[in-house]
Design a protein around this motif. Structure first.
Motif, PDB file in Angstrom:
ATOM      1  N   ASP A  48       1.177  -1.094  -0.109  1.00 36.65           N
ATOM      2  CA  ASP A  48      -0.203  -0.046  -0.019  1.00 36.65           C
ATOM      3  C   ASP A  48       0.675   1.387  -0.023  1.00 36.65           C
ATOM      4  O   ASP A  48       1.338   1.082   0.987  1.00 36.65           O
ATOM      5  N   LEU A  49       1.133   1.752  -1.442  1.00 42.76           N
ATOM      6  CA  LEU A  49       1.800   3.343  -1.220  1.00 42.76           C
ATOM      7  C   LEU A  49       1.042   4.264  -0.574  1.00 42.76           C
ATOM      8  O   LEU A  49      -0.141   5.062  -0.844  1.00 42.76           O
ATOM      9  N   GLY A  50       1.504   4.961  -0.018  1.00 42.35           N
ATOM     10  CA  GLY A  50       0.474   5.750   0.726  1.00 42.35           C
ATOM     11  C   GLY A  50       0.283   6.081   1.580  1.00 42.35           C
ATOM     12  O   GLY A  50      -1.988   6.301   1.534  1.00 42.35           O
ATOM     13  N   CYS A  51      -0.096   4.617   2.445  1.00 44.36           N
ATOM     14  CA  CYS A  51      -1.215   4.328   3.251  1.00 44.36           C
ATOM     15  C   CYS A  51      -2.078   4.973   4.196  1.00 44.36           C
ATOM     16  O   CYS A  51      -2.670   4.410   5.013  1.00 44.36           O
ATOM     17  N   GLY A  52      -0.733   6.318   4.663  1.00 44.24           N
ATOM     18  CA  GLY A  52      -2.108   6.782   5.436  1.00 44.24           C
ATOM     19  C   GLY A  52      -2.164   6.125   6.955  1.00 44.24           C
ATOM     20  O   GLY A  52      -1.027   5.629   7.697  1.00 44.24           O
ATOM     21  N   MET A  77       0.432   9.273  10.465  1.00 38.50           N
ATOM     22  CA  MET A  77       0.262   8.991   9.774  1.00 38.50           C
ATOM     23  C   MET A  77       0.583   7.658  10.532  1.00 38.50           C
ATOM     24  O   MET A  77      -0.944   6.534  10.572  1.00 38.50           O
ATOM     25  N   LEU A  78       1.774   7.015  10.236  1.00 37.52           N
ATOM     26  CA  LEU A  78       2.619   5.625  10.566  1.00 37.52           C
ATOM     27  C   LEU A  78       2.252   5.188  12.005  1.00 37.52           C
ATOM     28  O   LEU A  78       1.726   4.004  12.905  1.00 37.52           O
ATOM     29  N   GLU A  79       1.898   6.219  12.982  1.00 36.19           N
ATOM     30  CA  GLU A  79       1.790   6.507  14.104  1.00 36.19           C
ATOM     31  C   GLU A  79       0.885   5.537  14.766  1.00 36.19           C
ATOM     32  O   GLU A  79       0.141   4.528  15.407  1.00 36.19           O
ATOM     33  N   VAL A  80      -0.518   6.475  14.002  1.00 35.46           N
ATOM     34  CA  VAL A  80      -2.039   6.478  14.299  1.00 35.46           C
ATOM     35  C   VAL A  80      -2.123   4.845  13.357  1.00 35.46           C
ATOM     36  O   VAL A  80      -2.457   4.019  13.964  1.00 35.46           O
ATOM     37  N   ALA A  81      -1.184   4.341  12.421  1.00 35.72           N
ATOM     38  CA  ALA A  81      -1.972   2.450  11.486  1.00 35.72           C
ATOM     39  C   ALA A  81      -1.191   2.023  12.744  1.00 35.72           C
ATOM     40  O   ALA A  81      -1.293   1.014  12.363  1.00 35.72           O
ATOM     41  N   ARG A  82      -0.123   1.875  13.090  1.00 36.67           N
ATOM     42  CA  ARG A  82       0.432   0.636  14.311  1.00 36.67           C
ATOM     43  C   ARG A  82      -0.518   1.304  15.163  1.00 36.67           C
ATOM     44  O   ARG A  82      -0.142   0.062  15.490  1.00 36.67           O
ATOM     45  N   GLN A  83      -1.088   2.176  15.529  1.00 33.09           N
ATOM     46  CA  GLN A  83      -1.881   1.923  17.019  1.00 33.09           C
ATOM     47  C   GLN A  83      -3.537   0.810  16.303  1.00 33.09           C
ATOM     48  O   GLN A  83      -4.035   0.446  17.477  1.00 33.09           O
ATOM     49  N   LYS A  84      -4.031   0.950  15.441  1.00 30.50           N
ATOM     50  CA  LYS A  84      -5.194   0.105  14.543  1.00 30.50           C
ATOM     51  C   LYS A  84      -4.523  -1.323  14.368  1.00 30.50           C
ATOM     52  O   LYS A  84      -5.375  -2.115  13.965  1.00 30.50           O
ATOM     53  N   ARG A  93       6.033   1.071   6.874  1.00 31.36           N
ATOM     54  CA  ARG A  93       7.126   2.086   6.815  1.00 31.36           C
ATOM     55  C   ARG A  93       7.302   3.061   6.698  1.00 31.36           C
ATOM     56  O   ARG A  93       6.395   2.867   5.901  1.00 31.36           O
ATOM     57  N   ARG A  94       8.398   3.826   6.755  1.00 32.67           N
ATOM     58  CA  ARG A  94       8.302   5.671   6.661  1.00 32.67           C
ATOM     59  C   ARG A  94       8.995   5.167   5.796  1.00 32.67           C
ATOM     60  O   ARG A  94      10.515   5.479   5.452  1.00 32.67           O
ATOM     61  N   CYS A  95       8.580   5.839   4.458  1.00 28.78           N
ATOM     62  CA  CYS A  95       9.448   5.719   3.131  1.00 28.78           C
ATOM     63  C   CYS A  95       8.346   6.699   2.127  1.00 28.78           C
ATOM     64  O   CYS A  95       7.260   6.485   2.211  1.00 28.78           O
ATOM     65  N   ALA A  96       8.971   7.493   1.036  1.00 29.51           N
ATOM     66  CA  ALA A  96       8.822   8.130   0.118  1.00 29.51           C
ATOM     67  C   ALA A  96       7.957   6.885  -0.903  1.00 29.51           C
ATOM     68  O   ALA A  96       9.281   5.944  -1.022  1.00 29.51           O
TER      69      ALA A  96
END
Length: 243
Positions: A48-52, A77-84, A93-96
């Motif tokens: 998922d590219l730009g997974c938010g 955004m990734l902090e929220v994703a990891r919580q869910k 992963r944090r990456c462009a």
């Protein structure tokens, strides 16, 4: 330097108030159109590219994906994703997406939701996605519609009383960066024509399986501003397959 507006505190707070942020896929007006265009996820490797917030990663895992990788440039955004995240097969992963590196054939499905209009070199990304996909793999993305991105301001023309007159479409064939106002903040987006969006896929080893311009679902028509979304397309959905 790549723009990362989503780690700006003010912008991120405003984004968190949106219906799609609070309700997930149920709050995304395009979801009833997008869902039937998705392939089966059972046993699949998904990127998922730009997974938010990771809503599509969760959907893939819930529907049997063997491995899910979510990429985003925003740590907030990734902090929220990891919580869910409640699935061990999901990795964030944090990456462009422009800088990501994967072995050829690493994935069976590549998704991207409302992120490609932030990418300056669309053709280069399409080539990279093609390489990451296994033969027969699917690339499904949503992006802002060329009608929506063309003029740049992404706002209605209004009369003296503040009522909507029409939506501006200008400079359509002049592709490139646009300074748009999103959630009251200035954001750089990239306009490309419908021809470019589709032909680039065809020229880089994909066949197009489906295309849609989603309309607001009936159950959302009563929400503020939603009925006006019928006056011009805001989003484009494309499903393609690697040859």
């Amino acid at each position: 330097m790549l723009e990362n507006k989503y780690d700006d505190d003010v912008f991120f707070e405003k984004y968190g108030e949106m219906s799609r942020s609070r309700l997930g896929l149920a709050g995304a007006g395009e979801w009833p159109t997008l869902q039937p265009m998705l392939p089966p996820f059972e046993g699949k490797r998904v990127l998922d590219l730009g997974c938010g917030y990771g809503w599509h990663c969760l959907w893939a895992a819930q529907h049997g994906a063997a491995r899910v990788v979510g990429l985003d440039l925003s740590e907030k955004m990734l902090e929220v994703a990891r919580q869910k995240n409640t699935f061990e097969q999901i990795e964030y992963r944090r990456c462009a997406m422009e800088q990501a590196e994967f072995e050829p054939g690493s994935f069976d499905v590549v998704l991207s939701s409302l992120a490609l209009h932030y990418i300056a070199d669309y053709a280069a990304l399409v080539r990279r996605v093609h390489g990451w996909l296994a033969p027969g793999g699917r690339f499904i993305f949503t992006a802002e519609h060329p009608v929506f991105t063309a003029e740049g301001s992404q706002d209605w023309y209004r009369g003296e009383d503040g009522g909507i007159l029409h939506f501006p479409v200008d400079r359509y064939f002049y592709e490139g960066a646009r300074q748009a106002t999103f959630l009251g903040e200035q954001v750089t987006k990239y306009h490309r024509t419908l021809t470019t969006a589709l032909r680039t896929l065809l020229q880089n080893g994909f066949t197009i399986c489906d295309v849609a311009e989603p309309q607001p679902p009936a159950e959302m028509m009563g929400e503020p501003g939603m009925a006006d979304e019928m006056r011009r397309p805001m989003m484009l959905i494309v499903a393609a397959q690697k040859l």
